[in-house]
Design a protein around this motif. Sequence first.
Motif, PDB file in Angstrom:
ATOM      1  N   LEU A 230       0.844  -1.189   0.000  1.00 34.24           N
ATOM      2  CA  LEU A 230       0.000   0.000   0.000  1.00 34.24           C
ATOM      3  C   LEU A 230       0.884   1.245   0.000  1.00 34.24           C
ATOM      4  O   LEU A 230       1.910   1.272   0.684  1.00 34.24           O
ATOM      5  N   PRO A 231       0.518   2.295  -0.721  1.00 31.27           N
ATOM      6  CA  PRO A 231       1.353   3.491  -0.794  1.00 31.27           C
ATOM      7  C   PRO A 231       1.217   4.360   0.442  1.00 31.27           C
ATOM      8  O   PRO A 231       0.212   4.331   1.147  1.00 31.27           O
ATOM      9  N   ILE A 232       2.250   5.153   0.683  1.00 31.48           N
ATOM     10  CA  ILE A 232       2.253   6.133   1.765  1.00 31.48           C
ATOM     11  C   ILE A 232       2.202   7.527   1.157  1.00 31.48           C
ATOM     12  O   ILE A 232       3.028   7.865   0.297  1.00 31.48           O
ATOM     13  N   TYR A 233       1.211   8.316   1.584  1.00 29.27           N
ATOM     14  CA  TYR A 233       1.114   9.708   1.142  1.00 29.27           C
ATOM     15  C   TYR A 233       1.373  10.618   2.345  1.00 29.27           C
ATOM     16  O   TYR A 233       0.570  10.693   3.260  1.00 29.27           O
ATOM     17  N   VAL A 345      10.322  -2.721   1.898  1.00 23.30           N
ATOM     18  CA  VAL A 345      10.184  -1.593   0.985  1.00 23.30           C
ATOM     19  C   VAL A 345       8.756  -1.070   0.963  1.00 23.30           C
ATOM     20  O   VAL A 345       7.789  -1.842   0.933  1.00 23.30           O
ATOM     21  N   TYR A 346       8.623   0.276   0.960  1.00 21.66           N
ATOM     22  CA  TYR A 346       7.335   0.947   0.776  1.00 21.66           C
ATOM     23  C   TYR A 346       7.496   2.049  -0.276  1.00 21.66           C
ATOM     24  O   TYR A 346       8.544   2.701  -0.348  1.00 21.66           O
ATOM     25  N   ASN A 347       6.442   2.264  -1.068  1.00 21.00           N
ATOM     26  CA  ASN A 347       6.402   3.393  -1.997  1.00 21.00           C
ATOM     27  C   ASN A 347       5.838   4.605  -1.275  1.00 21.00           C
ATOM     28  O   ASN A 347       4.793   4.520  -0.623  1.00 21.00           O
ATOM     29  N   VAL A 348       6.532   5.754  -1.387  1.00 20.36           N
ATOM     30  CA  VAL A 348       6.131   6.955  -0.662  1.00 20.36           C
ATOM     31  C   VAL A 348       5.987   8.122  -1.643  1.00 20.36           C
ATOM     32  O   VAL A 348       6.816   8.292  -2.552  1.00 20.36           O
ATOM     33  N   PHE A 349       4.940   8.924  -1.432  1.00 23.16           N
ATOM     34  CA  PHE A 349       4.712  10.113  -2.251  1.00 23.16           C
ATOM     35  C   PHE A 349       4.635  11.330  -1.329  1.00 23.16           C
ATOM     36  O   PHE A 349       3.886  11.328  -0.353  1.00 23.16           O
ATOM     37  N   PRO A 358       7.722   7.007  -7.447  1.00 23.44           N
ATOM     38  CA  PRO A 358       7.626   7.012  -5.982  1.00 23.44           C
ATOM     39  C   PRO A 358       9.007   7.095  -5.336  1.00 23.44           C
ATOM     40  O   PRO A 358      10.015   6.774  -5.962  1.00 23.44           O
ATOM     41  N   ARG A 359       9.040   7.560  -4.104  1.00 19.33           N
ATOM     42  CA  ARG A 359      10.248   7.445  -3.301  1.00 19.33           C
ATOM     43  C   ARG A 359      10.231   6.073  -2.640  1.00 19.33           C
ATOM     44  O   ARG A 359       9.184   5.584  -2.238  1.00 19.33           O
ATOM     45  N   ILE A 360      11.392   5.450  -2.543  1.00 14.80           N
ATOM     46  CA  ILE A 360      11.506   4.085  -2.013  1.00 14.80           C
ATOM     47  C   ILE A 360      12.032   4.150  -0.591  1.00 14.80           C
ATOM     48  O   ILE A 360      13.167   4.574  -0.354  1.00 14.80           O
ATOM     49  N   ALA A 361      11.198   3.757   0.367  1.00  9.51           N
ATOM     50  CA  ALA A 361      11.562   3.847   1.781  1.00  9.51           C
ATOM     51  C   ALA A 361      11.668   2.463   2.396  1.00  9.51           C
ATOM     52  O   ALA A 361      10.863   1.575   2.102  1.00  9.51           O
ATOM     53  N   PHE A 362      12.652   2.288   3.276  1.00 11.88           N
ATOM     54  CA  PHE A 362      12.841   1.036   4.006  1.00 11.88           C
ATOM     55  C   PHE A 362      12.350   1.221   5.436  1.00 11.88           C
ATOM     56  O   PHE A 362      12.777   2.146   6.130  1.00 11.88           O
ATOM     57  N   PHE A 363      11.471   0.321   5.869  1.00 10.42           N
ATOM     58  CA  PHE A 363      10.968   0.301   7.244  1.00 10.42           C
ATOM     59  C   PHE A 363      11.379  -1.024   7.887  1.00 10.42           C
ATOM     60  O   PHE A 363      11.480  -2.056   7.220  1.00 10.42           O
TER      61      PHE A 363
END
Length: 425
Positions: A230-233, A345-349, A358-363
Amino acid sequence: MAENLKGCSVPCKLSLDQLQTRCRQEKVSCKLLGVSKNNINDYEVEYLCDYKRMKVSPSRVLKSTQTLKAVEFYLVKWKDYPESENTWEPRRNLKCVKLLRQFQEDLEAELRRRRKRAGGARLDPGVASSLVQRARQRQRLQRWEALLNATRNHKGRIFVRNDADLDGPPRDFTYINNYKTGDGIALTEVAVGCECQDCLGAPAGGCCAGASLHRFAYNERGQVRLRAGLPIYECNSRCRCAADCPNRVVQRGIQYDLCIFKTHDGRGWGVRTMEHIRKNCFVMEYVGEIITTEEAERRGHIYDRQGATYLFDLDYVEDVYTVDAAHYGNISHFVNHSCNPNLQVYNVFIDNLDERLPRIAFFSTRPIRAGEELTFDYKMQIDPVDAESTKMDSNFSLAGLTGSPKKRLRVECKCGVESCRKYLF
């Protein structure tokens, strides 16, 4: 003419350390530089090169009745002086406690590596040579560490360690904090932002996530509560909320102190955390140069011949762009693969809402102990959720690949976990 030069100044080409050295060479005291008659003969030790133990007379005139005393001597490389000026100095003359301790640690490690015992009045020339190489390497790594920390724009500090071999900093790599766009690629800025007074407690219109028909990503402690895929906004530069808004997590950058280190098992450089990281917390972004998939295909062939590639497809909605972190990147460039990773990995906007970029973020997927290596799965693939997916490019690897993207040789996995798939590709 002289009156016209009042107030003029030019920058000095010498550093303060070099000016201090010059003062001592010329026997000139300078209050501003801290050089006085009391310390004018003090010189800074850059590193220690060799060691020997000699028996000397306690007095200047040797008499037959005097007992010879064993004295330790160190070969000193003086800062800002060429190696031809190296001198042997007795231990009592050296005030560099930290360098003496480091020299001893390096000596013990080198003797263990060579399976030799300590002892003897002199060091083996090969051992002494290795100690000098280690000292020079440490200097190069310290300079690189300073450069990384001067370049970063995030809170978390970067440390560099290499106890595995004599390799220095990687060549042809530039640390960047944000995406670097390739030719013909532009990041469009968002046109609107939220009007929330309290983005978490009372989001107006669902805040930025709700405006994009998605869920709010974080809890009150900044931990992600969405499942992967799921994307992160996040709130953006047009939003009215402040910088401490709970919907501004990724954009605050790396918050933890991290260490780039050389692995002992042939996996190259890796990254470990210097602090405890809770589950579901943001750790870092994958940053690099954004290029088209066509350019990625061309570079992929070149990287295959070189034995490594750092290509990450941005295929959130369609496979149009790729992030190449081979020459431009942040600390994620050095993160290794694991079949049982602790990063997801998460997709971030944020300021750019183009779903192709998208920006690629590691959690973190679980609590991570201080000192533990950070890893993610190079073959990570998440089941599509409402036609949304996040997938690791099959070209992505630090281990090295050969052949074309459509015909790859199998690459052995070295992660060492019980659930290891044995092969990366």
